[in-house]
Structures are given as C-alpha cells and as structure tokens.
Enzyme design. Structure first.
Site, PDB file in Angstrom:
ATOM      1  N   ASP A 288      -1.698  10.769  -1.944  1.00 28.74           N
ATOM      2  CA  ASP A 288      -2.205   9.793  -3.061  1.00 28.74           C
ATOM      3  C   ASP A 288      -2.394  10.469  -4.327  1.00 28.74           C
ATOM      4  OD1 ASP A 288      -3.003   8.646  -0.236  1.00 28.74           O
ATOM      5  OD2 ASP A 288      -2.788   6.942  -1.572  1.00 28.74           O
TER       6      ASP A 288
ATOM      7  N   GLN B 271      -2.008   2.721  10.237  1.00 25.43           N
ATOM      8  CA  GLN B 271      -0.548   2.798   9.529  1.00 25.43           C
ATOM      9  C   GLN B 271       0.287   3.456  10.287  1.00 25.43           C
ATOM     10  OE1 GLN B 271      -3.640   3.148   7.950  1.00 25.43           O
ATOM     11  NE2 GLN B 271      -3.845   2.737   5.687  1.00 25.43           N
TER      12      GLN B 271
ATOM     13  N   ASN C 198      -5.254  12.756   0.593  1.00 21.18           N
ATOM     14  CA  ASN C 198      -4.247  11.759   1.615  1.00 21.18           C
ATOM     15  C   ASN C 198      -5.044  11.110   2.476  1.00 21.18           C
ATOM     16  OD1 ASN C 198      -1.753  10.639   2.110  1.00 21.18           O
ATOM     17  ND2 ASN C 198      -1.699  11.893   3.953  1.00 21.18           N
ATOM     18  N   LYS C 199      -4.432  10.226   3.399  1.00 18.22           N
ATOM     19  CA  LYS C 199      -5.298   9.409   4.037  1.00 18.22           C
ATOM     20  C   LYS C 199      -6.303  10.354   4.889  1.00 18.22           C
ATOM     21  CE  LYS C 199      -5.150   5.871   4.453  1.00 18.22           C
ATOM     22  NZ  LYS C 199      -6.191   4.923   3.958  1.00 18.22           N
TER      23      LYS C 199
ATOM     24  N   ARG D 294       0.886  -1.004  -0.217  1.00 18.71           N
ATOM     25  CA  ARG D 294      -0.004   0.176   0.042  1.00 18.71           C
ATOM     26  C   ARG D 294       0.874   1.312  -0.007  1.00 18.71           C
ATOM     27  NH1 ARG D 294       2.359   1.607   3.681  1.00 18.71           N
ATOM     28  NH2 ARG D 294       0.769   3.416   4.040  1.00 18.71           N
ATOM     29  N   GLY D 295       0.204   2.388   0.128  1.00 18.40           N
ATOM     30  CA  GLY D 295       1.003   3.546  -0.241  1.00 18.40           C
ATOM     31  C   GLY D 295       1.234   3.909  -1.768  1.00 18.40           C
ATOM     32  N   ALA D 296       0.951   5.036  -2.059  1.00 20.80           N
ATOM     33  CA  ALA D 296       0.658   5.536  -3.301  1.00 20.80           C
ATOM     34  C   ALA D 296       1.764   4.930  -4.615  1.00 20.80           C
ATOM     35  CB  ALA D 296       0.347   6.946  -3.801  1.00 20.80           C
TER      36      ALA D 296
END
Ligand code: MRU
Length: 367
Positions: A244, A203, A254-255, A53-55
């Site tokens: 992202d 996360q 973003n998150k 995960r993570g862009a």
C-alpha cells in the site's frame, strides 16, 4: 482478467456515460455483484466500505470519484471538499492521494466548464496506466518464476506464497503480486499459490482464491499462521506480496501479517519480493514504521466472521466472547532489510533509497 471466459475489469465507465461500474468485492466469493457509483458519496462509500479495495484500485476509484463530484458542481469549493472527502476514506494506501493529486493537477487551472471532462479523461488514463504497469510488473516477475522453474526436477511446480489480495481485484486488471503468476500459468510454467487467508477480512480466502480459481491457477488457501511452517519444510520457493506504500528507503507497508511472513522468509532463506506500481512509492516518507499512518478498522471485523451456510445462506457469526475487547490494525510495515527485491514496472530493484531514486528519478526529484 477473465470471469468464466469473459474479459472483466474491476472498474469501468458505465454504458450510460454518467456513472462508474464496479465489482462489489464485499459480496465475493459467494456472489458476483456489480454496482454503479453515480455520486461523490457513492464513490467515497465504496472505498470506505471496501466494495473496492487494494491500493491501485482505491486510487482509480478516487479519481473517478472526483469526476463524479465535478460533474455535479465544478466550483473550487466543491472540488476542495470532494478532494478532502475522498482523501479521508482510507489513510494508508498512498495511491489514493497520488491519484487525487493527479486529478487536481489536471483540472485546477481549467475553466469550470471543462473540469469534469478533464477529470474523466485523467481518471481513464490512470486506469489504463495501471493495467499497463501491472503487465510490465508481470513480465519482470515472470523471470523470477521461470528461473526457479528451470531448477525444478520432474516437472515440480513453483510454489509461491502470497498474502492478502494483490490480485487483479486489487487493481484495475492483472494485479501486482499475481501478474507474474498469471503470466507463468498462461505460459505453461507450473505454478502453485499458497494464499494466506488474511484475517480479519479474509481477502486471501475470499478474493485471491476466487480469482485464482476463476483463472484455473492451482492454489491452496492456508490459515495465516501456516506460512512459517511451510517455509521450514521447503514448501515455498518464493513469496510475492503487494503493498500500500513503499517509502523512499524501501520500507514496505502492506496488509497486517506481511511483516511476520517476511521474518519467516528471512529465517528460511526464502526470497521475499514485493510487487508495486510506481504510484505506490511515497518519496515524502522514509521510516515506514514511524511515518506511515496505519488504518485501524472497526472491531466487528475481528469479532465476527461471514460465510456461506450449507444451505447457501450468507451469515455473519460472532467468534469472540461477548465483551472481549479486540483490536484491528489493518496494515504493518516490513523494513527494507527483509525485502529481497521490489518488482516494479521498470524492472526488479533492491529495496533501497539509491535504487528507488535511480529507477524513478522523476518521482524522487519532485520531493
Ligand atoms: O485493506 P485492503 O484489502 O485494501 O488491503 C490490500 C492490500 O494490502 C494489498 O496487498 C495492497 O493494497 C496491494 S494491492 C495491489
């Protein structure tokens, strides 16, 4: 970055030359498990289930996923289906589409027999480019930390607040938001990180804290709602988060929870920076709030929490009453006006249409 002294990346071509190795991030922080992706289905599952995960890492994984698909069947039909399958795994991080489009451009006009090899070569380049980009982001962001450190008295540390995990686990290496932090720490600049836990998937508590711990960077995990209080009391020097998707006008997706941190930062005059590699810019959209699709994930992620028991077992428990409805929006959008600056591989720029287009003319003009 290093795990117990051993240089490690988040994704790699396996020694067998036929599959991809990844760190299974769903097992962290309590178990370090690596796994192999051998098929398109493995890659799609790894992205969707957030083993990766993570862009930027999602982009790299999708690129390798297309290689795995072409290795099995290099026909046009299969290529198109593989593209669609991977694109559907997660909707918000634009790096996924960017990487898939890069792969399509690399293979589309080639004879079938050459496609898999060309896909592997481009996927490998994307992974290496990500590492180089993040190093450059680190070098630019380091200056911000050093400037603040220069005004500290009595060797006080620079306190950086970050949200979610935009660390090396979210990229191929270095991370985006964490690259300046690692570089400052390695250079002997005193730095301390407040890591938002980042419910529902934690996360920050599970991944950012794990990374920083492994690298020996001083840090404190805080519940998501603590940042505003810390800022009011002068305990945060700057915030650096990842993203992202950044729109042409500089809105930052973003998150979930990032927006609230940006509001608190503005109210307390805390600089709020966003670190991003250029593949995260989406010049095809302008208004982040209305134009970016926000992923909604399974309600079980909110209704439960997973952790380690005192006797070392990993258990999942329910934290909401039976029958209570829950919602799980995975991302939010911070308007450009709340962003102090964008830390890119080409320097620190303002979050504006003009500055993004000037810094990345080749990307903005292709729109
Ligand atoms: O849902 P995730 O864990 O993929 O979300 C990750 C983030 O929101 C990161 O901040 C973002 O992808 C930037 S990673 C360098």
């Amino acid at each position: 970055m290093k795990i117990d002294g051993k240089p490690t990346r988040t994704i790699w071509l396996d020694e067998d030359g036929r599959s991809i190795g990844i760190i299974d991030q769903t097992q962290l922080p309590h178990r370090f498990v690596t796994t192999r992706l051998a098929t398109l289905a493995d890659a799609a599952h790894a992205i969707q289930s957030m083993q990766v995960r993570g862009a930027p890492l999602i982009g790299a994984a999708a690129a390798y996923g297309l290689w795995l698909a072409l290795k099995a069947d290099a026909s046009d039909d299969h290529l198109d289906r593989a593209y669609a399958t991977l694109l559907a795994t997660r909707p918000t991080a634009i790096n996924l589409k960017w990487a898939l489009d890069e792969l399509m451009a690399a293979v589309r006009n080639r004879p079938r027999a050459e496609r898999a090899q060309a896909a592997l070569a481009r996927a490998g380049e994307i992974a290496e480019e990500d590492v180089a980009i993040n190093r450059a982001i680190g070098r630019h962001g380091l200056k911000l930390i050093e400037e603040i450190a220069a005004h500290k008295k009595n060797g006080e540390r620079v306190n950086v607040l970050t949200h979610c995990n935009a660390g090396w686990l979210a990229t191929v290496d270095w991370g985006t938001a964490t690259a300046p932090i690692y570089m400052a720490h390695d250079k002997g600049v005193g730095v301390h990180v407040f890591a938002d836990e980042t419910r529902p998937r934690n996360q920050g508590a599970s991944l950012t804290a794990w990374e920083l711990n492994k690298h020996g960077v001083p840090h404190t995990v805080i519940p998501d709602n603590t940042g505003g209080h810390l800022m009011q009391h002068g305990l945060v020097d700057l915030a650096i988060v990842g993203t992202d998707r950044v729109t042409a006008q500089g809105d930052v997706c973003n998150k979930i929870g990032t927006y609230l941190k940006a509001l608190a930062a503005r109210d307390n005059n805390v600089p709020f920076y966003v670190a991003l590699p250029s593949p995260t810019i989406d010049f095809s959209v302008s208004d982040g709030i209305t134009e970016i699709p926000i992923e909604q994930r399974g309600t079980e992620e909110v209704a439960t929490m997973t952790g380690k028991t005192k006797d070392g077992r990993i258990e999942t428990v329910q934290v909401v009453p039976d029958g209570s409805p829950v919602a799980n929006y995975a991302f939010d959008v911070t308007p450009a006006r709340l962003v102090t600056g964008l830390i890119t591989e080409r320097g620190i720029i303002g979050a504006s249409r003009a500055q993004l287009a000037a810094a990345f003319p080749e990307r903005s003009q292709s729109r």
